[in-house]
Write a protein that holds these residues in place. Structure first.
Motif, PDB file in Angstrom:
ATOM      1  N   ASP A  94      -2.093  11.397  -7.808  1.00  0.00           N
ATOM      2  CA  ASP A  94      -2.925  11.419  -6.571  1.00  0.00           C
ATOM      3  C   ASP A  94      -4.525  11.401  -6.760  1.00  0.00           C
ATOM      4  OD1 ASP A  94      -3.808  12.112  -4.127  1.00  0.00           O
ATOM      5  OD2 ASP A  94      -3.355  13.982  -4.032  1.00  0.00           O
ATOM      6  N   ASP A 119       0.923  -1.255  -0.017  1.00  0.00           N
ATOM      7  CA  ASP A 119       0.046  -0.180  -0.139  1.00  0.00           C
ATOM      8  C   ASP A 119       0.836   1.376  -0.105  1.00  0.00           C
ATOM      9  OD1 ASP A 119      -2.237  -1.573  -0.063  1.00  0.00           O
ATOM     10  OD2 ASP A 119      -2.862  -0.899   1.912  1.00  0.00           O
ATOM     11  N   THR A 140      -6.639  11.000  -4.296  1.00  0.00           N
ATOM     12  CA  THR A 140      -7.489  11.158  -3.016  1.00  0.00           C
ATOM     13  C   THR A 140      -8.384  12.522  -3.351  1.00  0.00           C
ATOM     14  OG1 THR A 140      -6.032  13.083  -2.271  1.00  0.00           O
ATOM     15  CG2 THR A 140      -5.616  10.409  -1.398  1.00  0.00           C
ATOM     16  N   ARG A 148       1.651   4.129  -2.793  1.00  0.00           N
ATOM     17  CA  ARG A 148       1.244   5.441  -2.702  1.00  0.00           C
ATOM     18  C   ARG A 148       2.538   6.265  -2.808  1.00  0.00           C
ATOM     19  NH1 ARG A 148      -0.184   6.669   2.730  1.00  0.00           N
ATOM     20  NH2 ARG A 148      -0.548   4.288   2.861  1.00  0.00           N
TER      21      ARG A 148
END
Length: 618
Positions: free
Chosen positions: A278, A265, A280, A269
DNA sequence: GCATAGAAAA
DNA sequence: TTTTCTA
């Protein structure tokens, strides 16, 4: 290399969103300038403790900077005007005004600290593109990176969107200055990471838009790993342990190698971030999830001293949350122990549950019930004792308390939701009130949407019995030693045309209002006479086992209770039951022992008869 | 550096 | 749930 291409192709091909990151320039110092305009043309620093925490741009020319010791700053700039910035009140006021202005303009924003906001302006841009369908002329406003030509390298439409983005950013900056006299710097990009980073390229009082195809180069050009938001000291040095010094090193590093050190993970990232990827999303800033205080002091070694500190912290904390509208259901105690031998400090925390019955709500203000303070302190000290060995010498240099797991609490402690939560250690997640008026409207909709939700599962009977409700009002524990699991139950409350105990005057049953109850228990009407149908089962019958021919009532409901119900309610329950039953049969993965085995029972409580009908747990 | 909050890892 | 990391 190969991996890089994979990343570029899989997730960075299109740039459908436009995100802006807004950063108020030298925030504390700018607020001070507004409050005292004489400071505007002087070098100005704001101090906290012995440090200058921020300063205006005049001061920066002298070499004064953020987070530098005041002494050093005054040497570089003897005429530096220093104001004390330890009281944050004014900054909070301005921060709130900024939030409100941005909210007016865009709806939700994500606030970071007091002076930064992320705003997803994708929708706004799409609205402009469709509504103003005249072939509106757009242009870049303000600086762009690296140049206009580079924006042409992608034909997903991002160039136009980003152009509109720069127009919006320009408008925001002008508005912010007109309304609040604040200047800010804005970054415009297709994701949060890049928006924040690119916004720093032209400061203060300006903006920068980034060409998406320049992302990788832009990231590689950053000073160091620490420039990436989310990579702090520890992570940076762990990356460096792999021999990776620059962001470019990270970009080119084999993902496998990262994986070994960081896990899949985090490795993913990190790699994505290094490339400027990105995904998010902007999430609306809401009420805080925790409210805590800590206090450091000269080492203390007596338990009663700690008790006093906790008392003080608790009082301050109560003042802080009194207008919150929510009640904390958990408290965390922090202890920092100084070890004089090893010359280091260790922090430890323990938390435990808080019963909602410790709190009351007096005209909108959350406060402690009589004696609750002592109860809480007692439990805080229990946690303290678990961390501090009183037989040994100890040096405590910091104590903290932190409230968390807040639960909305609009009405007083007499509300049904609170009553149930107290009695049951249940998080009332969704309650629907049912009146004759609205029975065919909102209830069935909200109910069905709940039962149909894929995550919903039928209630496990054993769970229920273990948790059985004690409605007789016997002794209750107000502080629990952290329950293993907090059940989440969705309840269906059925309002009936009958008045119970209270002095409240309900003129007519048609006044019963379904809107008094909301999802997530945000609001409850306490005066409404309500009859709740019960979940507790004495003779559990699998709800899915529809040997239904016998009667027209759901097999899980007591006939005597059923007959008391208004027709509409019967119809509604019938529908609900059928929905639930069919859901249960359809989901073949649920073993039979897990089928909900709800039935009806009634229990007398003083003058109140409460029947509860548990619809589901989740 | 301290105080505070959120998030992720362990 | 507790610790660690970050801002």
């Amino acid at each position: 290399m190969e991996q890089d291409e994979e990343f570029d192709i899989s997730s960075d091909q299109k740039h459908l969103n436009v995100i802006i990151h807004l950063d108020i320039d030298y925030f504390y110092a700018q607020v001070e300038e507004i409050l005292n305009p004489e400071l505007k043309d002087k070098p100005l620093g704001v101090k906290q403790g012995l440090n200058i925490v921020t300063c205006n741009y005049i001061a920066r020319e002298y070499g004064v900077g953020k987070w530098k010791p005041m002494k050093e700053c005054l040497e570089k700039c003897p005429e530096l005007v220093v104001v004390n910035g330890e009281d944050l009140t004014n900054y909070k006021v301005y921060s709130k005004r900024v939030s409100e202005l941005l909210h007016k303009m865009f709806g939700t924003t994500e606030r970071i600290g007091l002076d930064e906001h992320y705003i997803d302006i994708t929708k706004e841009i799409e609205r402009q593109l469709t509504e103003l369908d005249d072939v509106a002329e757009h242009q870049f406003l303000g600086p762009i990176y690296p140049d206009e030509e580079t924006f042409n390298q992608c034909n997903c439409g991002c160039k136009t969107r980003l152009m509109i983005g720069t127009e919006i950013a320009d408008r925001v900056r002008k508005r912010l200055y007109e309304d609040l006299k604040l200047t800010c710097s804005i970054g415009i990009s297709h994701n949060k990471l890049l928006a924040k980073l690119v916004g720093t390229m032209n400061k203060p009082n300006n903006q920068t838009a980034l060409a998406p195809t320049a992302s990788k180069v832009f990231m590689a050009d950053l000073k160091n790993l620490r420039s990436i938001t989310g990579i702090g000291e520890k992570t940076a040095s762990r990356i460096q342990e792999l021999g990776l010094i620059t962001i470019q090193d990270l970009q080119e590093c084999d993902i496998q190698r990262l994986q070994k050190k960081f896990g899949i993970d985090m490795a993913t990232r990190l790699k994505e971030m290094s490339l400027g990827i990105d995904m998010t999303e902007i999430k609306a800033t809401g009420k805080p999830k925790t409210v805590g205080l800590e206090d450091s002091f000269r080492p203390i070694s007596i338990r009663s001293d700690a008790a006093e500190k906790f008392q003080a912290l608790l009082s301050r904390l109560m003042i802080q949350i009194q207008d919150d509208g929510r009640v904390p259901q958990s408290i965390k105690v922090t202890v920092r122990k100084y070890d004089p031998v090893k010359k280091n400090s260790i922090r430890e925390t323990k938390q435990c549950a808080l019963a909602p019955s410790l709190f009351r709500c007096v005209d909108g203000k959350i406060q402690l019930m009589d004696g609750a303070e002592q109860k809480i302190i007692k439990n805080v000290l229990m946690l303290f004792d678990r961390m501090v060995d009183l037989k040994q010498q100890f040096n405590i240099t910091l104590l903290g308390l932190c409230f968390s797991k807040f639960q909305e609490q609009k009405k007083g402690p007499g509300s049904i939701a609170n009553y149930l939560m107290k009695k049951q250690d249940v998080e009332v997640q969704s309650i629907t009130n049912l009146s004759n008026e609205t029975i065919n409207g909102s209830l069935s909709d909200s109910f069905r949407s709940k039962t149909a939700s894929p995550s919903s599962s039928l209630m496990d009977f054993e769970t229920l019995s273990n948790n059985s409700l004690d409605l007789s009002g016997s002794s209750e524990t107000e502080l629990e030693p952290s329950p293993k699991k907090r059940k989440k139950l969705n309840l269906l409350l059925v309002a009936r045309n009958r008045r119970y105990s209270s002095n409240d005057d309900i003129a007519s049953p048609s006044k019963l209002n379904v809107s008094d109850l909301h999802l997530n228990g945000t609001s409850m009407d306490t005066s409404t006479p309500i009859r709740i149908i019960s979940p507790l089962c004495k003779n559990p019958e699998p709800i899915a086992c529809s040997s239904t021919k016998q009667t027209e009532i759901p097999p899980n409901i007591d006939r005597s209770v059923w007959q008391e119900l208004p027709l509409e309610v019967q119809r509604e329950l019938m529908m609900n039951w059928q929905t639930t039953a069919s859901n249960a049969t359809n989901s073949s993965t649920i073993p039979s022992s897990h089928h909900a085995k709800t039935r009806l029972s009634s229990t007398k409580t003083n003058n109140n008869t409460l029947h509860k009908y548990f619809v589901q747990n989740s």
